[in-house]
Design a protein around this motif. Structure first.
Motif, mmCIF file in Angstrom:
data_model
loop_
_atom_site.group_PDB
_atom_site.id
_atom_site.type_symbol
_atom_site.label_atom_id
_atom_site.label_comp_id
_atom_site.label_asym_id
_atom_site.label_seq_id
_atom_site.Cartn_x
_atom_site.Cartn_y
_atom_site.Cartn_z
ATOM 1 N N LEU A 1 10.024 26.868 -21.218
ATOM 2 C CA LEU A 1 9.890 27.010 -22.669
ATOM 3 C C LEU A 1 8.947 25.945 -23.215
ATOM 4 N N VAL A 2 9.073 24.724 -22.666
ATOM 5 C CA VAL A 2 8.182 23.651 -23.098
ATOM 6 C C VAL A 2 6.740 23.972 -22.710
ATOM 7 N N TRP A 3 6.594 24.496 -21.502
ATOM 8 C CA TRP A 3 5.246 24.776 -21.007
ATOM 9 C C TRP A 3 4.585 25.973 -21.689
ATOM 10 N N PHE A 4 5.356 27.056 -21.777
ATOM 11 C CA PHE A 4 4.735 28.324 -22.171
ATOM 12 C C PHE A 4 5.167 28.832 -23.542
ATOM 13 N N GLY A 5 6.105 28.105 -24.156
ATOM 14 C CA GLY A 5 6.563 28.549 -25.457
ATOM 15 C C GLY A 5 7.549 29.699 -25.327
ATOM 16 N N TYR B 1 17.954 33.679 -24.199
ATOM 17 C CA TYR B 1 17.415 32.543 -24.935
ATOM 18 C C TYR B 1 16.123 32.833 -25.657
ATOM 19 N N ILE B 2 15.401 33.828 -25.152
ATOM 20 C CA ILE B 2 14.038 34.007 -25.633
ATOM 21 C C ILE B 2 13.884 35.361 -26.291
ATOM 22 N N GLY B 3 13.128 35.355 -27.357
ATOM 23 C CA GLY B 3 12.600 36.601 -27.867
ATOM 24 C C GLY B 3 13.590 37.386 -28.691
ATOM 25 N N ASN B 4 13.152 38.549 -29.051
ATOM 26 C CA ASN B 4 13.954 39.386 -29.905
ATOM 27 C C ASN B 4 14.026 40.801 -29.363
ATOM 28 N N SER B 5 13.863 40.903 -28.081
ATOM 29 C CA SER B 5 13.978 42.223 -27.467
ATOM 30 C C SER B 5 14.543 42.074 -26.062
ATOM 31 N N GLY B 6 14.897 43.206 -25.474
ATOM 32 C CA GLY B 6 15.419 43.206 -24.116
ATOM 33 C C GLY B 6 16.924 43.340 -24.095
ATOM 34 N N THR C 1 5.635 34.996 -21.403
ATOM 35 C CA THR C 1 5.207 34.183 -20.257
ATOM 36 C C THR C 1 6.375 33.398 -19.656
ATOM 37 N N SER C 2 7.217 32.858 -20.519
ATOM 38 C CA SER C 2 8.360 32.097 -20.012
ATOM 39 C C SER C 2 9.339 32.995 -19.274
ATOM 40 N N ILE C 3 9.611 34.151 -19.854
ATOM 41 C CA ILE C 3 10.512 35.102 -19.191
ATOM 42 C C ILE C 3 9.928 35.488 -17.844
ATOM 43 N N PHE C 4 8.666 35.871 -17.897
ATOM 44 C CA PHE C 4 7.989 36.301 -16.679
ATOM 45 C C PHE C 4 8.077 35.228 -15.600
ATOM 46 N N THR C 5 7.812 33.964 -15.993
ATOM 47 C CA THR C 5 7.806 32.880 -15.004
ATOM 48 C C THR C 5 9.184 32.702 -14.378
ATOM 49 N N LEU C 6 10.215 32.742 -15.199
ATOM 50 C CA LEU C 6 11.553 32.572 -14.645
ATOM 51 C C LEU C 6 11.898 33.699 -13.672
ATOM 52 N N VAL C 7 11.620 34.934 -14.079
ATOM 53 C CA VAL C 7 11.951 36.080 -13.223
ATOM 54 C C VAL C 7 11.154 35.998 -11.923
#
Ligand SMILES: Nc1ncnc2c1ncn2[C@@H]1O[C@H](COP(=O)(O)OP(=O)(O)OP(=O)(O)O)[C@@H](O)[C@H]1O
Ligand SMILES: [Mg+2]
Lengths: 257, 255
Positions: B117-121, B202-207, B125-131
């Motif tokens: 989250l710090v790196w990519f906001g 934690y992220i976003g407003n969809s999914g 991108t953050s979701i993608f990186t974690l997955v």
């Protein structure tokens, strides 16, 4: 007759973890075309090593191997091998295993040949099966069919029947001989069984314990087929057998001391 | 009767499930033993599922999760399979990277999310990186093990018959590695599914993860159950499908 295979002054030293093992020491012999050579020797004397060098799988530490007059650093297309532990490809069907070598011989058409071998070796109906679905004896038939399918000029067999029960072994020995009488190939056959060596061979090589050297070479002139009782129980057969027994015993005792 | 015997495990499994649902329905809808805020009756969940289908309210969320899941998993496969195979064949490289791989493979990778989250906001991108990170390590580890399981005796057998290096790769190395590659992908897939849901918490407003959090915050218990069931079904279908592929491509492994 000019020799087909020449082994001259071959030595092999293995290194494993800083330790050196001399597996073969100055081994010299020749094999004539269409000769059936059997090799016996104490366990660990370098029989498999010798066959690997002969096949071009292993470059010897020193000495030279010639096939038809030429040095041969890698497996020659005229060669085929049958292994003690079968070594079938588990992901291939029986048919694909039998046909395995053909692709390297530019002979796609030999489908019939594979089918013919499958029939002759009693594997009919198992073409689409996988090796794990077959008994040990059947798997080794596949191993033999795979080797014969490429129509090798030289067939190398490393204790091919050792993993099989006595009955299956006898059946396969006979089939082997039938096939050999049919189209006389040059065969180099390693075995632990003295009887097998006498039954099959024209030339019998007895090896010394490690480091492997040649102890004796014997021409076997007993009439074929040799599994007939009158041959197997003849004084000549029994005498030969006990002679080889003694030769091997000397080697084994030597090692014990 | 014979049919019953042949499909015994299926029949028993389905009756177990039916019994469980029946007891659940009885305890919640009929006897009202449990507060519906905590546990929705199966019939209520089913009708919630129906109304969600009709309103197509879930569609954009399903789509968002599917996109994150499939893009990250695809890249994890594309990167992880060759890397794993390479590491399995090149001992020096494996020894060099072993500490990193072991560390990342063992650690709970969700712990890295704040860092991403710090790196990519906050965003894709953050979701993608974690997955991606969650999926790629099981793939690498299994491909590495797969490349190591190649039996040298079979390589030798191929060589006797005239196989060159390329033939050996295609005819021996690849087929003996394939089963573990597929196992790696199946495990990576399970991990990716977890990653998607956690990241969306934690992220976003969809999914689907977002839907779960939102439904929880507004006490829409039936909706939670619908989404959980959907995730469960997706995981089962995907892993069974891969298992089926494994069996088709590597029948000798399942004697
Ligand atoms: N790759 C290798 N590295 C190191 N030593 C080896 C290797 N292969 C064989 N040896 C050693 O060389 C010697 C001969 O081995 P080889 O397999 O040729 O014997 P063998 O006569 O075939 O034995 P057996 O009858 O038990 O099959 C043995 O002492 C063995 O330990
Ligand atoms: Mg041996």
């Amino acid at each position: 007759m000019a020799p087909l295979l020449e082994f001259s002054g071959v030595s092999q030293v293995y290194e494993a973890g800083g330790e050196f093992t001399t597996a073969l020491e100055n081994v010299t012999f020749t094999i004539k075309p269409q000769q059936f050579v059997t090799i016996v020797g104490p366990s660990g004397c370098g029989k498999t090593t010798l066959l690997k060098i002969l096949a071009g799988l292993l470059a010897p530490s020193s000495g030279e191997v010639r096939y038809a007059g030429k040095a041969q650093p890698r497996p020659h297309p005229d060669f085929a091998m049958v292994f003690q532990d079968f070594r079938l490809f588990p992901w291939m069907t029986i048919l694909a295993n039998v046909e395995f070598g053909l692709r390297f011989h530019g002979r796609e058409r030999s489908h019939e040949r594979a089918q013919d071998l499958i029939k002759r070796l009693g594997l009919e109906g198992f073409e689409r099966h996988y090796p794990y679905e077959l008994s040990g004896g059947m798997q080794q038939r596949v191993g033999i069919a795979r080797a014969l399918c490429v129509e090798p000029k030289v067939l190398m067999m490393d204790e091919p029947f050792a993993a099989l029960d006595a009955q299956t072994r006898e059946i396969l020995q006979r089939e082997m001989l039938d096939l050999w009488e049919h189209d006389r190939k040059t065969v180099c056959f390693i075995t632990h069984s003295i009887d097998e060596a006498i039954l099959l061979g024209d030339l019998l090589i007895v090896m010394k314990a490690r480091p492997g050297r040649i102890k004796t070479m014997l021409d076997i002139t007993l009439p074929r087929p040799r599994w007939r009782r009158e041959v197997k129980e003849s004084p000549a057969f029994l005498e030969l057998r006990s002679h080889i027994w003694e030769l091997l015993e000397e080697e084994i005792n030597l090692r014990r001391r | 009767m014979r049919l019953l015997k042949r499909h015994r495990s299926l029949v028993l499994g389905l009756s177990g499930l039916a019994g469980f649902l029946a007891v659940w329905e009885l305890a919640t809808a009929t006897l009202r033993l449990v507060d519906p805020l905590f546990l929705s009756a199966p019939s209520v969940i089913l009708s919630e599922f129906g109304s969600l289908l009709r309103s197509s309210e879930l569609n954009p969320h399903l789509w968002a999760s599917l996109k994150e899941f499939s893009v990250a998993l695809a890249l994890a496969i594309v990167a992880g399979v060759p890397l794993g195979l390479l590491l399995g064949r090149l001992t020096i490289l494996e020894e060099l990277l072993d500490p990193f791989i072991m560390a990342f493979y063992s650690m709970p990778k969700v712990a890295l999310l704040p860092l991403f989250l710090v790196w990519f906001g906050i965003g894709f991108t953050s979701i993608f990186t974690l997955v991606f990170v969650m999926a790629v390590f099981p793939i690498i580890i299994n491909c590495l093990a797969g490349a190591k399981t190649v039996n040298p005796a079979l390589v030798e057998a191929a060589r006797v018959f005239g196989a060159g290096e390329k033939d050996i790769f295609v005819l021996v190395v690849w087929p003996s590695t394939l089963p573990l590659i597929l196992t790696g992908i199946r495990l990576g897939l399970g991990a990716a599914l977890i990653g998607v849901v956690v990241a969306e918490f934690y992220i976003g407003n969809s999914g689907l993860g977002y839907v779960l959090v939102e439904a929880g915050a507004t006490f829409r218990t039936p909706k939670i159950f619908v989404v959980v069931t959907l995730l469960m079904a997706a995981a089962i279908v995907l892993s069974k499908w891969l298992e089926w592929i494994e069996r088709r491509l590597a029948p000798w492994k399942y004697r």
